[in-house]
Motif scaffolding. Structure first.
Motif, mmCIF file in Angstrom:
data_model
loop_
_atom_site.group_PDB
_atom_site.id
_atom_site.type_symbol
_atom_site.label_atom_id
_atom_site.label_comp_id
_atom_site.label_asym_id
_atom_site.label_seq_id
_atom_site.Cartn_x
_atom_site.Cartn_y
_atom_site.Cartn_z
ATOM 1 N N ALA A 1 4.906 43.456 3.442
ATOM 2 C CA ALA A 1 5.801 43.549 4.595
ATOM 3 C C ALA A 1 6.588 44.850 4.557
ATOM 4 C CB ALA A 1 6.767 42.363 4.632
ATOM 5 N N PHE A 2 6.744 45.451 5.717
ATOM 6 C CA PHE A 2 7.571 46.642 5.899
ATOM 7 C C PHE A 2 8.976 46.176 6.245
ATOM 8 C CE2 PHE A 2 8.996 50.112 8.897
ATOM 9 C CZ PHE A 2 9.184 51.071 7.913
ATOM 10 N N THR A 3 9.957 46.548 5.415
ATOM 11 C CA THR A 3 11.335 46.110 5.644
ATOM 12 C C THR A 3 12.205 47.202 6.266
ATOM 13 O OG1 THR A 3 11.897 46.643 3.333
ATOM 14 C CG2 THR A 3 11.255 44.369 3.828
ATOM 15 N N GLY A 4 11.601 48.329 6.618
ATOM 16 C CA GLY A 4 12.332 49.378 7.326
ATOM 17 C C GLY A 4 13.146 50.249 6.397
ATOM 18 N N ASN B 1 3.257 51.809 2.741
ATOM 19 C CA ASN B 1 3.883 52.734 3.682
ATOM 20 C C ASN B 1 3.497 54.182 3.418
ATOM 21 O OD1 ASN B 1 5.664 52.889 5.981
ATOM 22 N ND2 ASN B 1 7.109 53.951 4.658
ATOM 23 N N GLU C 1 9.628 48.407 1.521
ATOM 24 C CA GLU C 1 8.420 47.581 1.578
ATOM 25 C C GLU C 1 8.360 46.651 0.381
ATOM 26 O OE1 GLU C 1 4.648 49.800 1.018
ATOM 27 O OE2 GLU C 1 5.935 51.525 0.597
ATOM 28 N N THR D 1 6.040 39.831 12.651
ATOM 29 C CA THR D 1 5.411 41.036 13.203
ATOM 30 C C THR D 1 5.327 42.165 12.194
ATOM 31 O OG1 THR D 1 7.563 41.689 14.090
ATOM 32 C CG2 THR D 1 6.068 40.522 15.578
ATOM 33 N N ALA D 2 6.058 42.044 11.063
ATOM 34 C CA ALA D 2 6.041 43.090 10.030
ATOM 35 C C ALA D 2 5.154 42.718 8.847
ATOM 36 C CB ALA D 2 7.456 43.363 9.539
ATOM 37 N N VAL E 1 11.709 38.381 6.623
ATOM 38 C CA VAL E 1 11.101 39.437 7.441
ATOM 39 C C VAL E 1 10.467 38.807 8.679
ATOM 40 C CG1 VAL E 1 10.666 41.017 5.525
ATOM 41 C CG2 VAL E 1 8.955 39.315 6.104
ATOM 42 N N GLU F 1 4.539 49.371 15.831
ATOM 43 C CA GLU F 1 4.351 48.481 14.686
ATOM 44 C C GLU F 1 2.923 47.953 14.603
ATOM 45 O OE1 GLU F 1 7.415 45.705 12.464
ATOM 46 O OE2 GLU F 1 6.898 44.916 14.449
#
Length: 318
Positions: free
Chosen positions: A85-88, A121, A62, A102-103, A99, A263
């Motif tokens: 943003a969530f980067t996985g 997160n 993140e 949608t994130a 990114v 998501e």
């Protein structure tokens, strides 16, 4: 741009800062100038050699910063906005990140990028981890491994949701007192010993590792344990035997990953929690801010169990 990559799996020294080409946003993506990156237990787990990752992997799940460009099909109004943003599973230990829109979630004006990644997160996993455990108000909760950002958020959310008791395991009296100020009612040592209830309805386990099986004995009848992390490593292969030995108490064990949450639901909750933090109802806890080039130092502290809250990397502008 500068980025931290894993050149050798294992010790923190296997990571290095390298120069990479600046990324460009593709369709439906934006470019973010990164101001803060959270250092999480998942990053450590991957760096130590979790399966499925190759050398050259960039850790970091993140980020927070400012959108500087929008790709085709991305709303150009994002440009100039402060976002989280969530980067996985990776990609966050960088100066600039691409990114998908949608994130993204816009940051409230009074929430810093550093606080956003300390809450982000971790708050999502804590919330949905409690839901996965079917927690109900009036039940007792034990948070095992409570000193990290995920444990801290679980303590706060369980207390606010009406838990009858919120016990924690941690490594020192000082940490225990800090957790009490965040909502814990009982403090136990890492083995689960201390002044607290004999049993719990729910155990949220951040640690896992070899000590996990012993905590089945701390579950009440119909008790549920949910593992939301593995900062202490994997449990023994036969850990389920302890649960089967207590068959007549109808215990349950589950794992939980936020990857199973849609998501849109993650982002909706993130917005609610950011707003709560802005109102002072949730407290992000930052252990230390470090420049990007000190990622190795950050991971050493994580390995040593020295962190209370979250270490945040702050990439310098170039």
């Amino acid at each position: 741009m500068r980025a931290v990559v894993i050149q050798e799996f294992g010790a923190p020294e296997g990571m290095a800062v390298v120069e990479l080409p600046d990324p460009s946003p593709g369709r439906g993506e934006v470019l973010v100038e990164v101001e803060a990156t959270g250092v999480a237990g998942a990053d450590v787990f991957i760096r130590k050699g979790a399966p499925g990752f190759a050398k050259g992997h960039i850790p970091g799940g993140e980020i927070a910063g400012t959108v500087t460009a929008a790709g085709p099909g991305a709303d150009p109004s994002w440009v100039g906005r402060r976002v989280w943003a969530f980067t996985g599973v990776g990609g966050g230990y960088v100066e600039r990140a691409v990114v998908p829109v949608t994130a993204l979630h816009a940051l409230p004006g009074d929430l810093s990028a550093v606080d956003a990644v300390a809450l982000g997160n971790a708050g999502v996993v804590a919330h949905f981890g409690l839901r996965h455990a079917r927690f109900e108000p009036g039940e007792s909760v034990l948070v095992r491994g409570a000193a990290g950002s995920l444990g801290i958020m679980t303590v706060q959310l369980a207390a606010q949701a009406g838990a009858s008791a919120v016990a924690v395991t941690t490594s020192s009296r000082e940490r225990g007192e800090r957790l009490r100020r965040l909502g814990a009612t009982h403090v136990l040592d890492r083995s689960g010993e201390g002044d607290g209830p004999a049993g719990f309805d729910v155990i949220i386990d951040v640690a896992a590792g070899p000590g996990l099986p012993a905590f089945f004995a701390r579950l009440n009848p119909n008790g549920r344990m949910v593992a939301v992390g593995a900062v202490a490593g994997m449990p023994p292969a036969d850990f389920g035997m302890e649960m089967f030995a207590a068959f007549q108490r109808s215990l349950s064990f589950a794992t939980f990953s936020a990857n199973t949450v849609p998501e849109a639901d993650r982002l909706r909750l993130t917005g609610e929690q950011f707003a709560a933090a802005s109102r002072g109802e949730l407290i992000p806890v930052v252990h230390e801010r470090l420049p990007l080039e000190e990622a190795v130092r950050a991971h050493r502290a994580m390995d040593a169990g020295e962190v209370f809250g979250r270490i945040v990397l702050t990439p310098a502008k170039s």
